[in-house]
Scaffold this motif. Structure first.
Motif, mmCIF file in Angstrom:
data_model
loop_
_atom_site.group_PDB
_atom_site.id
_atom_site.type_symbol
_atom_site.label_atom_id
_atom_site.label_comp_id
_atom_site.label_asym_id
_atom_site.label_seq_id
_atom_site.Cartn_x
_atom_site.Cartn_y
_atom_site.Cartn_z
ATOM 1 N N UNK A 65 0.831 -1.203 0.000
ATOM 2 C CA UNK A 65 0.000 0.000 0.000
ATOM 3 C C UNK A 65 0.864 1.251 0.000
ATOM 4 N N UNK A 66 1.857 1.271 0.896
ATOM 5 C CA UNK A 66 2.778 2.403 1.013
ATOM 6 C C UNK A 66 4.100 1.879 1.564
ATOM 7 N N UNK A 67 5.167 2.128 0.861
ATOM 8 C CA UNK A 67 6.451 1.530 1.209
ATOM 9 C C UNK A 67 7.080 2.203 2.434
ATOM 10 N N UNK A 68 7.637 1.361 3.307
ATOM 11 C CA UNK A 68 8.475 1.865 4.386
ATOM 12 C C UNK A 68 7.751 2.628 5.481
ATOM 13 N N UNK A 69 6.511 2.268 5.770
ATOM 14 C CA UNK A 69 5.739 2.996 6.778
ATOM 15 C C UNK A 69 6.266 2.696 8.181
ATOM 16 N N UNK A 70 6.546 3.754 8.943
ATOM 17 C CA UNK A 70 6.878 3.653 10.363
ATOM 18 C C UNK A 70 6.167 4.805 11.069
ATOM 19 N N UNK A 71 5.197 4.470 11.911
ATOM 20 C CA UNK A 71 4.354 5.489 12.526
ATOM 21 C C UNK A 71 4.613 5.597 14.020
ATOM 22 N N UNK A 72 4.290 6.778 14.569
ATOM 23 C CA UNK A 72 4.362 6.949 16.016
ATOM 24 C C UNK A 72 2.991 6.638 16.616
ATOM 25 N N UNK A 73 2.850 6.878 17.925
ATOM 26 C CA UNK A 73 1.648 6.468 18.641
ATOM 27 C C UNK A 73 0.701 7.633 18.914
ATOM 28 N N UNK A 74 0.827 8.685 18.138
ATOM 29 C CA UNK A 74 -0.058 9.845 18.262
ATOM 30 C C UNK A 74 -1.426 9.529 17.670
ATOM 31 N N UNK A 75 -2.384 10.409 17.932
ATOM 32 C CA UNK A 75 -3.716 10.227 17.347
ATOM 33 C C UNK A 75 -3.638 10.225 15.831
ATOM 34 N N UNK A 76 -2.806 11.085 15.269
ATOM 35 C CA UNK A 76 -2.646 11.127 13.815
ATOM 36 C C UNK A 76 -2.045 9.829 13.299
ATOM 37 N N UNK A 77 -1.073 9.299 14.031
ATOM 38 C CA UNK A 77 -0.472 8.036 13.636
ATOM 39 C C UNK A 77 -1.473 6.898 13.675
ATOM 40 N N UNK A 78 -2.316 6.889 14.696
ATOM 41 C CA UNK A 78 -3.331 5.844 14.815
ATOM 42 C C UNK A 78 -4.331 5.923 13.666
ATOM 43 N N UNK A 79 -4.780 7.130 13.327
ATOM 44 C CA UNK A 79 -5.742 7.282 12.231
ATOM 45 C C UNK A 79 -5.150 6.816 10.910
ATOM 46 N N UNK A 80 -3.912 7.192 10.658
ATOM 47 C CA UNK A 80 -3.264 6.766 9.415
ATOM 48 C C UNK A 80 -3.069 5.255 9.399
ATOM 49 N N UNK A 81 -2.687 4.697 10.538
ATOM 50 C CA UNK A 81 -2.463 3.261 10.629
ATOM 51 C C UNK A 81 -3.750 2.489 10.332
#
Length: 222
Positions: A65-81
């Motif tokens: 879907x999207x290469x190399x995704x590494x997200x943090x634990x913020x609300x924005x990160x959760x929504x994107x995840x």
């Protein structure tokens, strides 16, 4: 040795974080990510498994879907995840895990799976659909699949205070997978193994679960 490798899959190549023990291996373990990608925490889990004697491979499941995704634990990160989880879907995720397991099996390694959160449910499906022994940490999406037959041993870890997995759901795991080992940790919430996140980390529960996990893997991959 800890490094990124390429994994060929039916949905194109993806990356995977591979960690290897210093000496002979006790087997191989798929490390199945939370919804935040193969971020530093997931890589550290793979590294710890290598330190314990296993070859560990954490496939980067969002790569189609999207290469190399590494997200943090913020609300924005959760929504994107959550959007990435929906876009990928369970069938593609299982194809990627099957390809990853086959890569390790072709090296002559016995393979198990350990998954966390979304990955906990995927680890469960590795037992029912790929016949891999699996350890499932707080998989909140497993209930719809609990009627599937497990072709390999299972271990579940839950926090008693996890709002995403109420007691009734835990009881369904016991009822529908009676052969599985089910552990519930009191005064513990979701993501209690995530030692980089003080909001959720529970050191005592995490250590107890980790010891049980290593014992399980050593027994099943012996």
């Amino acid at each position: 040795m800890h490094r990124w490798i390429d994994i060929e899959t039916p949905h194109g190549p993806i990356r995977g974080w591979r960690a290897e023990p210093a000496g002979p291996s006790k087997g191989a373990v798929l490390v199945i990510q939370e919804i935040f990608g193969v971020n530093p925490h997931m890589r550290s889990v793979a590294d710890r498994l290598a330190d314990a004697g296993f070859v560990a491979l954490a496939p980067s499941l969002f790569d189609p879907v999207e290469h190399g995704v590494e997200l943090d634990y913020s609300d924005a990160g959760i929504q994107r995840a959550r959007a990435l989880v929906t876009a990928l879907g369970f069938p593609r995720a299982m194809d990627l895990l099957n390809a990853s397991a086959e890569k390790l099996q072709m090296e002559g390694l016995r393979v198990g799976a350990v998954g966390f959160c979304w990955g906990g449910t995927l680890a469960y499906l590795c037992a029912t659909r790929l016949s891999l022994p699996a350890v499932c940490y707080y998989g909140a999406r497993s209930v719809p699949f609990l009627d599937e037959h497990a072709g390999a041993p299972l271990m579940f870890h839950f926090g008693a205070d996890d709002p995403s997995i109420p007691a009734a759901d835990i009881e369904q795991h016991r009822e529908k997978q009676p052969q599985a080992q089910v552990f519930v940790y009191e005064h513990t919430g979701h993501a209690f193994n995530r030692d980089v996140d003080p909001k959720v980390y529970n050191a005592q529960a995490a250590q107890t679960a980790w010891t049980r996990t290593l014992d399980f893997l050593e027994t099943q991959l012996r």
